[in-house]
Every structure is written in C-alpha cells, then in structure tokens.
Design an enzyme around this catalytic site. Structure first.
Site, PDB file in Angstrom:
ATOM      1  N   ASN A 113      32.946  43.585  33.422  1.00  0.00           N
ATOM      2  CA  ASN A 113      31.878  43.143  32.963  1.00  0.00           C
ATOM      3  C   ASN A 113      31.658  43.101  31.539  1.00  0.00           C
ATOM      4  OD1 ASN A 113      29.380  41.858  32.618  1.00  0.00           O
ATOM      5  ND2 ASN A 113      28.241  43.826  33.445  1.00  0.00           N
ATOM      6  N   TRP A 114      32.109  41.741  31.106  1.00  0.00           N
ATOM      7  CA  TRP A 114      32.159  41.839  29.587  1.00  0.00           C
ATOM      8  C   TRP A 114      30.494  41.764  28.991  1.00  0.00           C
ATOM      9  CZ3 TRP A 114      36.641  38.034  28.014  1.00  0.00           C
ATOM     10  CH2 TRP A 114      37.655  38.367  28.574  1.00  0.00           C
ATOM     11  N   LYS A 115      29.616  41.406  29.830  1.00  0.00           N
ATOM     12  CA  LYS A 115      28.227  41.316  29.261  1.00  0.00           C
ATOM     13  C   LYS A 115      28.166  40.101  28.266  1.00  0.00           C
ATOM     14  CE  LYS A 115      27.515  46.164  30.173  1.00  0.00           C
ATOM     15  NZ  LYS A 115      26.557  47.016  30.414  1.00  0.00           N
ATOM     16  N   HIS A 136      22.779  42.807  38.394  1.00  0.00           N
ATOM     17  CA  HIS A 136      23.059  43.823  37.646  1.00  0.00           C
ATOM     18  C   HIS A 136      21.714  44.488  37.051  1.00  0.00           C
ATOM     19  CE1 HIS A 136      24.520  46.110  33.965  1.00  0.00           C
ATOM     20  NE2 HIS A 136      25.807  46.066  34.581  1.00  0.00           N
ATOM     21  N   GLU A 181      20.912  45.241  34.220  1.00  0.00           N
ATOM     22  CA  GLU A 181      20.305  44.734  32.773  1.00  0.00           C
ATOM     23  C   GLU A 181      19.803  43.345  33.420  1.00  0.00           C
ATOM     24  OE1 GLU A 181      24.001  44.598  30.775  1.00  0.00           O
ATOM     25  OE2 GLU A 181      24.040  46.779  30.757  1.00  0.00           O
ATOM     26  N   GLU A 239      26.143  51.505  40.559  1.00  0.00           N
ATOM     27  CA  GLU A 239      25.908  51.590  39.050  1.00  0.00           C
ATOM     28  C   GLU A 239      24.609  52.497  38.940  1.00  0.00           C
ATOM     29  OE1 GLU A 239      28.565  48.611  36.602  1.00  0.00           O
ATOM     30  OE2 GLU A 239      26.456  47.938  37.236  1.00  0.00           O
ATOM     31  N   GLY A 252      26.750  52.433  30.190  1.00  0.00           N
ATOM     32  CA  GLY A 252      26.915  52.457  28.630  1.00  0.00           C
ATOM     33  C   GLY A 252      26.483  53.736  27.987  1.00  0.00           C
ATOM     34  N   SER A 281      30.183  53.736  32.828  1.00  0.00           N
ATOM     35  CA  SER A 281      31.170  54.624  31.798  1.00  0.00           C
ATOM     36  C   SER A 281      32.347  54.983  32.432  1.00  0.00           C
ATOM     37  CB  SER A 281      30.339  55.983  31.252  1.00  0.00           C
ATOM     38  OG  SER A 281      29.119  55.403  30.522  1.00  0.00           O
ATOM     39  N   GLY A 288      32.306  48.165  32.114  1.00  0.00           N
ATOM     40  CA  GLY A 288      31.845  47.447  30.840  1.00  0.00           C
ATOM     41  C   GLY A 288      32.760  47.682  29.774  1.00  0.00           C
ATOM     42  N   GLY A 289      32.076  48.793  28.859  1.00  0.00           N
ATOM     43  CA  GLY A 289      32.773  48.727  27.500  1.00  0.00           C
ATOM     44  C   GLY A 289      34.100  48.835  27.420  1.00  0.00           C
TER      45      GLY A 289
HETATM   46  C1  PEP Z   1      28.489  47.812  33.297  1.00  0.00           C
HETATM   47  O1  PEP Z   1      27.583  47.197  32.815  1.00  0.00           O
HETATM   48  O2  PEP Z   1      28.553  47.167  34.710  1.00  0.00           O
HETATM   49  C2  PEP Z   1      29.078  49.063  33.201  1.00  0.00           C
HETATM   50  C3  PEP Z   1      29.314  49.777  34.025  1.00  0.00           C
HETATM   51  O3  PEP Z   1      29.064  49.368  31.691  1.00  0.00           O
HETATM   52  P1  PEP Z   1      29.885  50.520  31.063  1.00  0.00           P
HETATM   53  O4  PEP Z   1      30.999  50.638  31.778  1.00  0.00           O
HETATM   54  O5  PEP Z   1      29.931  50.219  29.671  1.00  0.00           O
HETATM   55  O6  PEP Z   1      29.117  51.875  31.301  1.00  0.00           O
END
Ligand code: PEP
Length: 257
Positions: free
Chosen positions: A9-11, A97, A99, A169, A175, A215, A236-237
């Site tokens: 998920n590149w956001k 999500h 967010e 999640e 994050g 994470s 994500g990251g």
């Molecule tokens: C996400 O936003 O779906 C996520 C899991 O981010 P991160 O891996 O950066 O925690």
C-alpha cells in the site's frame, strides 16, 4: 493451501516517475514472482496507468487501487469509479483502510457500499479492519474487528467469497514501527476466520486470505508469516523500496515451499 499474498500500500507516495522507477527496481530484482506467492502493488490513482505498463513485465505482480467510489459515475468531484479501475487494469482495490476511516469519514456503511459495488464490477477486494490502542487496552479489540467485518460483508454473496481478502491492521501498529506479536496476530486472524465462517461456508472461509498489516518489515516478516492464519502482509513503508518489498516476497516463498 492458501497462496501468500504480499501487498504494497503505497499511500500518497510515488507520482508517475517515482512509480516507474520503483517498479523498474522490482523488475531488476525479479521478472517473475515465485509460484507460492502472489504480489500486489497499490500506487496512488494518478500513477495506476504508468504502473500497469511496467507490470506487464513482472509475472505474478498485480495492480490495485487504494480506494474507489460506490456509484457508477456522476457528480462526485475527486472520486474514481470501479469501471475506471477495470479499464486501467486494476485487479484489486483496498477498502476501509484506517486512514480512510479516520481522515475521510468512511463509516462501516460506506465501506460496505464500496465492497458490494467492487464485487459487482469484478474487482477483488482487500478489506482493512483493526482496532485502536484504546480499544485493545479496554479489551474491546475482538468485538471491534468482528463488527467491522460483519458490517463490511453485509449482503455479500457466497459466490463472491473468492474475491475477498481481509487485512488485519491494528491501528497502533501502522507506520509506528510497533508490530503485533506473532501470537497477537494469530489470535486475531483465527477469530477473523471464525467470523468469516459465520458469513460464508466453512469451506469458503478456509480459503480466504487474511493479511497482517502494521509495520511489517523484512526483519519481522518471517515470524508473522509463520502463523497458521497469517496468509500474507499489507505493507506500507517497506513496500516503497524494491529491495525490502522483494525481501518479504522471498521470505514468504521460503515459508511456502
Ligand atoms: C498500511 O498502511 O497498510 C501499513 C501497514 O503501513 P506500515 O507498513 O507502514 O505500517
């Protein structure tokens, strides 16, 4: 029995040139994902078309969007439709999500409308669920997640079960560099599977992939992916770098063989 799904998920990161660069970086490492692993990247909508072009050269890596609207078309400024995603070559869409729920006011009801519309238009869906730290501390995390899943899957038909992926999640792990422990993840994933058994037949629920997100990085992916009900990751990251994303794919491959 369930192929791992490793999804990025590149956001709100990577415009067209950064998208092309990142995917070319993945392509330099691999042009064909291992058999036991399905890959997915979800760039911002503006970059989907560019991504689709590069992805033609990477077998096993699919394209997904991060959001979609539940109407066909019309006066919905700033939104994109399922048909637009189909046309651009998206196979998946991430829905609900945390967010989106937190910053854009997406309720369980809106998520459900998007789920039904996406399935109708033949998109596979990754439904995100998860509790806040406050809910976990109050021991309300299971109830919260159960309700989110039941709401998101209201009126979904048995025939569409194969198009459903759930991503657990925990909000406190997104994050933050903090992850659920493997035991915490497995406990929730097992509970999620039992909720799915109440919505679909047991046979179908057994086949639904439940991803962990929060994470996930190369250094902690193995212990999480080893859990019997953890069928992949929503990342994500660590999905924004070709080497860390492909490293997690390799870890999944080793566990699947
Ligand atoms: C996400 O936003 O779906 C996520 C899991 O981010 P991160 O891996 O950066 O925690």
């Amino acid at each position: 029995m369930r192929n791992f799904l490793i999804a990025g998920n590149w956001k709100m990161n990577c415009g067209i040139s950064a998208t092309t660069e990142l995917l070319n970086g993945i392509k330099e490492i691999t042009t064909s994902l291992p058999k036991g692993v399905d890959g997915l990247v979800c760039p911002p909508s503006i970059s989907l078309h560019a991504a689709a072009n590069v992805l033609q050269g990477i077998e096993g890596l699919s394209l997904g969007a991060q959001n979609v609207h539940f109407e066909d078309n019309g006066a919905y400024t700033g939104e994109i439709s399922t048909q637009m995603l189909n046309e651009i070559g998206c196979e998946y869409v991430i829905l609900g999500h945390s967010e989106r729920r937190e910053y854009f006011g997406e309720t369980d009801k809106i998520v459900n409308a998007k789920v039904l519309k996406s399935l109708d238009d033949d998109l596979k869906i990754v439904i995100c669920v998860g509790e806040s730290l406050k809910e976990r501390k109050a021991d309300e995390h299971k109830l919260r997640v159960r309700k989110q899943i039941q709401a998101a899957l209201t009126a979904v038909e048995e025939k569409d079960a194969a198009k459903v992926v759930i991503a657990y999640e925990p909000i406190w792990a997104i994050g933050t560099g903090e992850t659920a422990t493997p035991d915490q993840a497995q406990e929730m994933h097992k509970m999620i599977r039992s909720v799915l058994e109440g919505v679909f037949s047991q046979k179908k629920a057994e086949k639904i992939r439940i991803l962990y997100g929060g994470s996930m990085k190369p250094h902690n992916a193995e212990e999480l992916l080893q859990q019997p009900d953890v069928d992949g990751g929503l990342i994500g990251g660590a999905s924004l770098k070709a080497d860390s994303f492909t490293e997690i794919i390799d870890i999944a491959d080793q566990l699947s063989s």
